[in-house]
Every structure is written in structure tokens, then in C-alpha cells.
Design an enzyme around this catalytic site. Structure first.
Site, short mmCIF file in Angstrom:
data_model
loop_
_atom_site.label_atom_id
_atom_site.label_comp_id
_atom_site.label_asym_id
_atom_site.label_seq_id
_atom_site.Cartn_x
_atom_site.Cartn_y
_atom_site.Cartn_z
N SER A 117 -11.44 -0.91 0.64
CA SER A 117 -10.05 -0.84 1.10
C SER A 117 -9.96 -1.22 2.57
CB SER A 117 -9.48 0.57 0.91
OG SER A 117 -9.07 0.78 -0.41
N ASP B 253 0.85 -1.19 0.00
CA ASP B 253 0.00 0.00 0.00
C ASP B 253 0.88 1.24 0.00
OD1 ASP B 253 -2.32 1.84 0.88
OD2 ASP B 253 -3.27 -0.13 0.84
N HIS C 33 -3.47 6.01 3.84
CA HIS C 33 -4.19 4.81 3.42
C HIS C 33 -3.55 3.53 3.94
CE1 HIS C 33 -6.04 1.88 0.59
NE2 HIS C 33 -7.06 2.73 0.60
#
EC number: 3.4.21.-
Length: 420
Positions: free
Chosen positions: A258, A57, A96
């Protein structure tokens, strides 16, 4: 390649599932999926010790306490991050990777309170990707390298919380994902979100053999914005009003598959910890076969819910017949049929070849001479036959000519001397 999407929505207000009375641990109370997906019941058996989850990620930040002792190694494949993969990348979505990791295996506070991941005793690998045009390394190459690095550094589970918004994937991913499957790694992938432009499941969630995760709300209904649909969805997990730890250590709420994907990745880690001898194919089978039916599903598997809603306790404790292949597809077969692999080499002949005798040796060349000087061969085969035929002809011609002359002379004399 199509635009990449991380399914990151604007932060929501914590408290989407309020409790009747105040609680001393509001963060833990907001994690409705711990009870709803029976994660807390699975913790009676295991909390994920001995399993490593690779988070490919934007990078897992170093600051938050939820990652103290959790991240054991990392790397950067983008060319713009730090060597350990712990520098969050991206001007808009640098949090994220940290949010994803906190849902999968975040550690609680020292007193046991605060946000906690689904597999809080599992280890994490941080592999930082560069999304968009800022990274000098092409995205497809980054993912391929990240997959192989994760496998080589002990990952039992790999989490990919991104989509390419296209069904197809770069051919370099064939070998990378096949490498993970051949090394007994479970690959968990987010299905994508309508809210970020993904109308249908996109790669890598379309790759045969991956555990693609769709999203549902707190009531188990497919999320209209924080999920998508497609036949490759395997299971569904919460994707609305999720908690996540930002790179600076603050806790925010967010939406998207996600976040649903690392919840499932954490459950996979629990199953692998409870059954260390179980291979990846059977781990995946436990996940999908123990999923609870979704009330609004119309098929099995369903394009919105897959095989159903994730159930951690059932996946950990169920006793199922063993399978010998991945129930979600065989990537090697797909490669063979769709990449037009080279045909097998032709079989070697088994008959004995026919022996051919060697040709006779050529005559030894003679010494070159002038073409104007007669040679023995030219005299024998040319000059002598010519002479033998020509000389008699000449003699005959001369005799005929002489006889003709005598006849003409005799006639002339007779005309000059007639009889009396």
C-alpha cells in the site's frame, strides 16, 4: 468478492535505518527510498508540477500540513463520507488514505524539512471509498465510479492501494479501467501482502495494463510479509519501514505494498512532468525498462520483482524507443476474449432480390343463400347430370321387368294347355 485488504501493518519504530550521528531532520533521514530509488536525483529535473495524482482510498484528511495546497478536489463514492472526499473512513484504517497520499505527493514543512512525498509539487485528488459492510454502495460499484470521476476531473495518475485477494474482478471494472486507459491515465496498483493474507497477486493488480507494484525491504529483497508474488507484478519499490502521515497529522512508520504503490505513483508523476507530451504507454515503458535488476530475481520479469527495482532518475532521464501499445497488456483484448462480447452483426446481402409477380385477385364473394335452395351451379353440375344418368336406368329396368313378366305368363299358359 473476497475480503478486501489495505496492507496496513502495526506502526513500527521510526529509525529502522539509523544514521551514525543525530540529524536535525530525522523524518527526512528515515525516508531511505528518496536516495535508494534515486528520487532525489530526479528532483534535479522535476518535482512533479503540473501532474495530478488521484488517490482512491479511505480519504485524505484535511488537517495535516503536508496536504496544504496539494489536494485540489475530491468526492465520496461510498455514500457515508463527505462530499469533498476529505473525511477519513473506516474504524480501523481511516489513516490509510492519508498515509498513501503523503508518500505520493506530501508537502514538506515551510522550511523544507520534514516528511516529503516523491512528487511534492504534484496535485492530489481525494476520492473516499468505504471498505467492508459499512458502506451502502457495493464496493465494485464504488471503484468503478471512482475511476471515472478521477479521469473526468483531470487525473494523470491513479493510485489504488488495495486488493480483493482474488484474481477475478467485477465486470463493471472493465469499462472503468478501459475508460482510464483510453484517456491516457496511468493506473498504479498495490500487489498485496502475504502478511494480510494475500498469497498471490489479486485484482485490481491482475487487470491487464495496470502498473502493479511489489514490495522490497531496505536491501532490495522481496518482503516476506509486506509483498506477494504473481506474474502481473511490473516493478518493485520499498514496502518496509515506510513513513506516512496519519489523519491527525502525526507521522508513523508502516509496512505494505500500500506504501510501495504511491512511491511508484510519485515516480510516474515525475516522468509525466518531465515529459508532458509522453503518453501513458510510453510512461509505463520508461518505468519498467529503467528498473534496476533485483539481485535475487530469477526471471525477467520475475514473479516477485517484476522488471526490477524502481529507479526514478533513470525513468525521468532515459531516452527509449517509442512504443505504440501498453507493454503490460491490452484490457480491450482481454475483454473481447474473456467476456464473450457480442458477435458482429451479419453482413447485409449484396445480390438483388428476385421479383415475384403478385397473385391474382380473389373472386368477389357472392351473396350467401340457404343451402336448401338449389343454386345455378348445383343444378348445372349436380342435379342435371344425376337426372341424365338415372332416368334411362329406370326405363331400362322397367322394360326388363315387363319382358320377364310376359315370358313367365306365356310359360304358365303352355303348361295349362298341353298339345293333344
Amino acid at each position: 468478492m473476497a475480503v478486501l485488504a489495505l496492507a496496513l501493518a502495526a506502526p513500527l519504530v521510526i529509525g529502522a535505518t539509523p544514521t551514525p550521528t543525530p540529524t536535525p531532520d530525522p523524518e527526512r533521514a528515515a525516508e531511505y527510498w528518496l536516495e535508494g530509488a534515486h528520487v532525489d536525483a530526479a528532483w534535479k529535473t522535476t518535482r512533479g508540477a503540473g501532474v495530478t495524482i488521484a488517490v482512491i482510498d479511505t480519504g485524505i484528511a484535511k488537517g495535516p500540513s503536508q496536504f496544504d495546497g496539494a489536494v485540489t478536489d475530491g468526492t465520496d463514492v461510498s455514500g457515508i463520507g463527505s462530499d469533498d472526499g476529505r473525511t477519513p473512513l473506516g474504524p480501523l484504517d481511516s489513516d490509510h488514505g492519508s498515509r498513501v497520499a503523503s508518500l505520493a505527493a506530501g508537502r514538506p514543512n515551510a522550511d523544507g524539512t520534514g516528511m516529503i512525498g516523491v512528487a511534492p509539487d504534484a496535485k492530489l485528488l481525494s476520492i473516499s471509498l468505504g471498505f467492508g459492510a459499512t458502506a451502502p454502495v457495493p464496493f465494485a460499484k464504488q471503484v468503478a465510479e471512482a475511476m471515472k470521476w478521477a479521469v473526468d476531473h483531470g487525473a494523470n495518475v491513479i493510485n489504488l492501494s488495495f486488493t480483493t485477494n482474488t484474481l477475478e474482478w467485477d465486470s463493471s471494472w472493465d469499462d472503468a479501467f478501459l475508460y482510464a486507459f483510453e484517456h491516457d491515465v496511468v493506473v498504479v496498483v498495490a500487489a498485496g501482502n502475504r502478511g494480510s493474507g494475500t498469497a498471490m497477486v489479486g485484482a485490481p493488480a491482475t487487470i491487464p495494463g495496470v502498473l502493479a507494484v511489489g514490495g522490497v525491504d531496505q536491501h532490495g529483497v522481496a518482503s516476506k510479509a509486506a509483498s506477494t508474488q504473481g506474474i502481473s507484478i511490473a516493478v518493485s519499490a520499498p514496502s518496509e519501514s515506510l513513513l506516512g502521515v496519519d489523519a491527525n497529522g502525526t507521522i508513523e512508520t508502516w509496512n505494505g505494498t500500500s506504501g510501495a504503490a504511491p512511491i511508484v505513483a510519485g515516480v510516474v508523476a515525475l516522468v509525466r512532468a518531465a515529459h508532458p507530451d509522453m503518453d501513458a504507454n510510453n510512461v509505463i515503458n520508461h518505468i519498467i525498462q529503467t528498473a534496476r535488476p533485483a539481485p535475487q530475481a530469477t526471471a525477467h520479469p520475475d514473479p516477485l520483482y517484476g522488471y526490477g527495482l524502481i529507479d526514478a532518475a533513470a525513468a525521468v532521464s532515459a531516452s527509449l524507443p517509442s512504443v505504440d501499445q501498453n507493454p503490460l497488456g491490452d484490457l480491450s483484448d482481454w475483454i473481447r476474449l474473456n467476456r464473450r462480447a457480442q458477435a458482429p452483426a451479419p453482413a447485409q446481402p449484396t445480390s438483388t432480390p428476385l421479383a415475384i409477380p403478385p397473385l391474382p385477385r380473389a373472386d368477389t364473394p357472392t351473396k350467401a343463400t340457404s343451402p336448401l335452395i338449389p343454386s345455378p351451379d348445383s343444378l348445372l353440375y349436380g342435379t342435371l347430370p344425376l337426372v341424365a344418368l338415372t332416368v334411362p336406368g329406370i326405363l331400362i329396368a322397367l322394360g326388363v321387368t315387363a319382358a320377364a313378366r310376359r315370358i313367365r305368363s306365356a310359360r304358365a299358359s303352355a303348361r295349362q294347355n298341353p298339345d293333344d
